[in-house]
Write an enzyme that holds these catalytic residues in place. Structure first.
Site, PDB file in Angstrom:
ATOM      1  N   PRO A  73      33.187 -11.854 -59.730  1.00 14.82           N
ATOM      2  CA  PRO A  73      33.198 -12.113 -58.282  1.00 14.82           C
ATOM      3  C   PRO A  73      34.364 -13.020 -57.885  1.00 14.82           C
ATOM      4  CG  PRO A  73      31.530 -13.457 -59.372  1.00 14.82           C
ATOM      5  CD  PRO A  73      32.101 -12.562 -60.414  1.00 14.82           C
ATOM      6  N   ALA A 205      44.042  -1.700 -53.592  1.00 13.13           N
ATOM      7  CA  ALA A 205      44.813  -2.271 -52.480  1.00 13.13           C
ATOM      8  C   ALA A 205      45.390  -1.154 -51.603  1.00 13.13           C
ATOM      9  CB  ALA A 205      45.929  -3.163 -53.014  1.00 13.13           C
ATOM     10  N   CYS A 256      34.444  -4.015 -54.082  1.00  9.59           N
ATOM     11  CA  CYS A 256      35.756  -3.996 -54.732  1.00  9.59           C
ATOM     12  C   CYS A 256      36.934  -4.353 -53.847  1.00  9.59           C
ATOM     13  CB  CYS A 256      36.005  -2.608 -55.318  1.00  9.59           C
ATOM     14  SG  CYS A 256      34.921  -2.250 -56.692  1.00  9.59           S
TER      15      CYS A 256
HETATM   16  C1  UDX Z   1      36.152   1.874 -54.148  1.00  9.38           C
HETATM   17  C2  UDX Z   1      37.219   2.837 -54.692  1.00  9.38           C
HETATM   18  O1  UDX Z   1      37.229   4.026 -53.897  1.00  9.38           O
HETATM   19  C3  UDX Z   1      36.938   3.152 -56.137  1.00  9.38           C
HETATM   20  O2  UDX Z   1      37.991   3.957 -56.673  1.00  9.38           O
HETATM   21  C4  UDX Z   1      36.857   1.861 -56.936  1.00  9.38           C
HETATM   22  O3  UDX Z   1      36.518   2.146 -58.269  1.00  9.38           O
HETATM   23  C5  UDX Z   1      35.818   0.943 -56.328  1.00  9.38           C
HETATM   24  O4  UDX Z   1      36.109   0.720 -54.954  1.00  9.38           O
HETATM   25  P1  UDX Z   1      33.651   2.108 -53.273  1.00  9.38           P
HETATM   26  O5  UDX Z   1      33.783   0.684 -52.852  1.00  9.38           O
HETATM   27  O6  UDX Z   1      32.431   2.510 -54.029  1.00  9.38           O
HETATM   28  O7  UDX Z   1      34.910   2.553 -54.180  1.00  9.38           O
HETATM   29  O8  UDX Z   1      33.659   3.029 -51.965  1.00  9.38           O
HETATM   30  P2  UDX Z   1      34.775   3.746 -51.074  1.00  9.38           P
HETATM   31  O9  UDX Z   1      34.357   5.141 -50.877  1.00  9.38           O
HETATM   32  O10 UDX Z   1      36.140   3.534 -51.562  1.00  9.38           O
HETATM   33  O11 UDX Z   1      34.589   3.023 -49.662  1.00  9.38           O
HETATM   34  C6  UDX Z   1      34.882   1.644 -49.470  1.00  9.38           C
HETATM   35  C7  UDX Z   1      34.705   1.273 -48.014  1.00  9.38           C
HETATM   36  O12 UDX Z   1      35.715   1.870 -47.215  1.00  9.38           O
HETATM   37  C8  UDX Z   1      33.371   1.716 -47.415  1.00  9.38           C
HETATM   38  O13 UDX Z   1      32.877   0.693 -46.576  1.00  9.38           O
HETATM   39  C9  UDX Z   1      33.739   2.932 -46.607  1.00  9.38           C
HETATM   40  O14 UDX Z   1      32.868   3.165 -45.542  1.00  9.38           O
HETATM   41  C10 UDX Z   1      35.130   2.551 -46.117  1.00  9.38           C
HETATM   42  N1  UDX Z   1      35.982   3.703 -45.781  1.00  9.38           N
HETATM   43  C11 UDX Z   1      36.330   4.601 -46.758  1.00  9.38           C
HETATM   44  C12 UDX Z   1      36.456   3.858 -44.501  1.00  9.38           C
HETATM   45  O15 UDX Z   1      36.158   3.042 -43.607  1.00  9.38           O
HETATM   46  N2  UDX Z   1      37.269   4.915 -44.211  1.00  9.38           N
HETATM   47  C13 UDX Z   1      37.651   5.830 -45.153  1.00  9.38           C
HETATM   48  O16 UDX Z   1      38.408   6.757 -44.806  1.00  9.38           O
HETATM   49  C14 UDX Z   1      37.155   5.674 -46.466  1.00  9.38           C
END
Ligand code: UDX
Length: 437
Positions: A73, A205, A256
């Site tokens: 964290p 990022a 993440c």
């Molecule tokens: C992310 C990465 O995608 C993944 O590769 C890594 O291993 C961990 O972090 P995760 O956090 O599980 O995965 O979800 P992700 O689908 O990436 O979404 C992250 C956030 O972005 C969510 O709150 C989602 O709603 C938001 N998001 C995603 C958007 O607001 N718009 C988008 O177009 C995509």
């Protein structure tokens, strides 16, 4: 680990944790996390070549490869608080491995870590090596929650970093062989340790940056009358940009993105690159702006006050198909509205009432926060309804019924651009989405 066990019947995978309740849950019918498809994978392998146990020492002792998959964290204390990764759990694992191992081991960093953490692990292990050989590999995980099983089954790539020495290359090959059971060899990339560690932070990022970029444009769309989904579609057809991760929203959440960018920012500062640090920090600032902007918009639309008004919140998880709420935009938006003395009624299909109260730091008896059994209970007599997570089931709600039971005028704020706003307006809703002027 469940996927490795499922795909590699000839390997034995033992998942260990010091938390007995958590291990008990992994051994029960009710797994401790909700992830579509995970139950089947776990249940198919559990008891055959997949085991869950609190006997940490035996598992390390018997293993040829040890994956470290503990929390990293953001540090909340001391030097680097608020930015650096807290590596105490990683260090404890390294010391435990050093203490318990009798033979050589391959130690794999599966947790997301700052660049050059492998070196610290290596130093701890080597200082205690007593002639044993420890090879440290970096094997970051790129799965996303909600689609974890499909991502693991068919990954874009598997990344393995290791020392470019003869012993390091042998260790890399051992891990390559594990994944090669189901991942095509051209998708298994091997690098040095630090490239692998940095690639994980950089991937997250870049992904977060795309969301902040489209969210920045959404604010401009609202002022100018453009539609952010149309803009996203138009730019996404450029093959250099591509269509994914351009969905404007209430802001990204999850365990993440923010943590890893903060980590990157800290590293840049540490290595004397404040301009690079500030550049990436902007991605987080834009995300904060988007979350607060949404809450401000709700308040200003509701005649500049939500005091004592009932606001229905549909969705609390950071994205659909998960019960994870870490860094969910919903937490920040609800807190802003509670500060404005609103009475919020929350419904999420998978997040427990206990979790929501814990995230909002409110007691059970707090009169400003109600946790509801369904969307109809949450919206009954409400002045406004907010869509904060893009759960599929919200698309199938009976909005005529919802409209009839709410206070007039009926406001709807779609923070995910999930619903057909035109159809809602025909019912009578004053409906707005994100980035739609
Ligand atoms: C992310 C990465 O995608 C993944 O590769 C890594 O291993 C961990 O972090 P995760 O956090 O599980 O995965 O979800 P992700 O689908 O990436 O979404 C992250 C956030 O972005 C969510 O709150 C989602 O709603 C938001 N998001 C995603 C958007 O607001 N718009 C988008 O177009 C995509």
């Amino acid at each position: 680990m469940a996927m490795i066990a499922h795909k590699c019947a000839d390997h034995t995978v033992t998942v260990v944790d010091i938390n007995q309740a958590r291990i008990d849950a992994w051994n029960s019918d009710e797994l401790p996390i909700y992830e579509p498809g995970l139950d089947d994978v776990v249940k198919a392998a559990r008891g055959k070549n997949l085991f869950f146990s609190t006997d940490v020492d035996t598992a390390i002792h018997e293993a040829e490869i040890v994956f470290i998959s503990v929390n990293t964290p953001t540090k909340t204390y001391g030097v680097g608080a608020g930015r650096a990764a807290d590596l105490r759990f990683i260090e404890k694992c390294a010391r435990k491995i050093a203490q318990v191992s009798e033979g050589d081991k391959i130690v794999v960093e599966k947790s997301t870590l700052p660049v050059r953490t492998a070196e610290s692990i290596k130093r701890i292990l080597e200082a205690n090596s007593k002639g044993r050989d420890f090879q440290i590999l970096s094997n970051p995980e790129f799965l996303a929650e909600g689609t974890a099983i499909a991502d693991l089954q068919n990954p874009d790539r598997v990344l393995i970093g290791g020392d470019q020495t003869p012993a390091g290359l042998v260790a890399i090959q051992k891990l390559v062989d594990v994944y090669a059971a189901w991942v095509p060899s051209e998708k298994i990339l091997t690098t040095n340790v630090w490239s692998s560690e940095l690639s994980k932070l950089t991937a997250n990022a870049f992904l977060a940056q795309r969301i902040s970029s489209i969210n920045a444009i959404s604010a401009l769309c609202e002022e100018t009358g453009a539609n952010v989904d149309e803009v996203a579609n138009a730019i996404g057809t450029d093959s250099r940009i591509g269509p994914k991760f351009l969905k404007s929203s209430v802001g990204f959440g999850g365990s993440c993105f923010q943590k890893d960018i903060l980590n990157l920012v800290y590293l840049c500062d540490h290595f004397g690159l404040p301009d690079v640090a500030n550049y990436w920090y902007g991605v987080i600032e834009m995300n904060d702006f988007q979350k607060h902007r949404f809450a401000r918009r709700v308040v200003s639309t509701l005649f500049n006050t939500v005091s004592d008004k009932k606001i229905a919140v549909l969705g609390f998880a950071f994205k659909k198909d998960t019960n994870d709420t870490r860094e969910s935009a919903a937490i920040y938006i609800c807190r802003d509205l509670i500060d404005e003395q609103a009475n919020i009624a929350i419904y999420d299909p998978k997040v427990t009432a206990k979790q929501i109260r814990q995230d909002l730091k409110v007691a059970d008896e707090n009169p400003h926060v109600a946790i509801c059994e369904d969307a109809y209970e949450a919206t009954k007599d409400a002045h406004a309804v907010l869509i904060l997570t893009e759960w599929d089931e919200f698309k199938a709600l009976d909005f005529k019924k919802i409209y009839d039971e709410m206070q007039l005028p009926v406001f709807l704020f779609d923070g995910r651009n999930l619903l057909d706003l035109e159809a809602l307006r025909e019912i009578g809703f004053e409906a707005t989405g994100i980035g739609q002027g």
